[in-house]
Design an enzyme around this catalytic site. Sequence first.
Site, PDB file in Angstrom:
ATOM      1  N   GLN A   1      -4.963  -2.082   9.575  1.00  0.00           N
ATOM      2  CA  GLN A   1      -4.746  -3.366   8.898  1.00  0.00           C
ATOM      3  C   GLN A   1      -5.283  -4.515   9.754  1.00  0.00           C
ATOM      4  OE1 GLN A   1      -3.373  -3.800   5.685  1.00  0.00           O
ATOM      5  NE2 GLN A   1      -4.115  -5.885   6.008  1.00  0.00           N
TER       6      GLN A   1
ATOM      7  N   ASP B   1     -11.338   2.076   3.809  1.00  0.00           N
ATOM      8  CA  ASP B   1     -11.554   0.637   3.590  1.00  0.00           C
ATOM      9  C   ASP B   1     -13.040   0.356   3.357  1.00  0.00           C
ATOM     10  OD1 ASP B   1      -9.300  -0.938   3.457  1.00  0.00           O
ATOM     11  OD2 ASP B   1      -9.085  -1.175   5.628  1.00  0.00           O
TER      12      ASP B   1
ATOM     13  N   LYS C   1       0.842  -1.203   0.000  1.00  0.00           N
ATOM     14  CA  LYS C   1       0.000   0.000   0.000  1.00  0.00           C
ATOM     15  C   LYS C   1       0.877   1.253   0.000  1.00  0.00           C
ATOM     16  CE  LYS C   1      -3.748  -2.566   2.083  1.00  0.00           C
ATOM     17  NZ  LYS C   1      -4.483  -2.996   3.260  1.00  0.00           N
TER      18      LYS C   1
END
Length: 292
Positions: free
Chosen positions: A96, A119, A52
């Site tokens: 994460q 997200d 990322k």
Amino acid sequence: MTIIDGKEVAAAMKSSIADEVARMVADGDKAPHLVAILVGDDGASQTYVGHKEKCCNEVGFRSTVVRLPGETSEAELLDRIAALNTDPDVDGFIVQLPLPGHISEQKVIEAIDPRKDVDGFHPVNTGRMISGLPSYLPATPDGILSLLRYYGIETAGKHCVVIGRSNIVGRPMANLLSQKGWDCTVTLCHSRTANLKEVVASADIVVAALGKAEFVTADMVKEGAVVIDVGITRIPSDKTKSGWKLLGDVKYDEVAPRCSYITPVPGGVGPMTIVSLMRNTLKAAKGEIYPE
Ligand code: NAD
């Protein structure tokens, strides 16, 4: 049979995001800023966050990784999230997953300001998505929609079978494909589905997202079907330098000849997921989903 090239589509999308960022910066705006919080030292999570970060650099975003030790308490993590929620220099952030067992993932997801939840896991964003309102779409299903769009694959009136009902892949995928504009008739299968083989064999479009290597075999796939393979399973291999290789949920060699389109693993859905996260971050920086 056409092999869907996720790397090519991801490269094209990255290049258009990079162009837009360059224009923003030339106009005197700040480059979008994505923050990733990583708790603990899970190897796969470190790899994902590394990818990322690299992708942020490629498209011209600012990126920050907040690395916290595995013993970080839930309260400490929630404090970090509260600080990012109100930091005007941060456009979007992700935590994460998976998190260490002593931290509630649901609490963490719900602590993120929906406006910065790139997200798209916060219930406000999933609720807006289900209602057909603007929202940050979860990256993997959004990446799959981009692949279908790029290849001009007809979806209206088609029977789509999604295998897997997770909150991040299967369930949102099934919902999105049933929405206006995509117009599929969707069947969502899971571990308790009866007659799974027959159901999958009736599909015009199969999305396999169950995480079981080579589960979908040729006898389960209708001639001419579109097959999207989301699964990633690492298995040991003495033929690669790393000592392992990736397998999808589809037995590629025998299924591919029956398909009109198929995504390979790796190089299909995988590269799209990160690009979708970049797109959400750009939307966050521009206030596209939640205008001030
Ligand atoms: P998950 O484990 O949360 O969910 C798996 C789902 O599959 C469950 O809903 C379960 O009911 C269903 N399932 C399990 N066994 C089944 C069976 N025998 N028959 C029918 N359904 C069954 O997984 P997830 O997070 O949705 O991920 C699925 C796979 O996709 C994993 O391999 C994961 O690594 C991969 N993945 C890939 C990407 C990408 O970018 N390519 C992104 C996310 C996940």
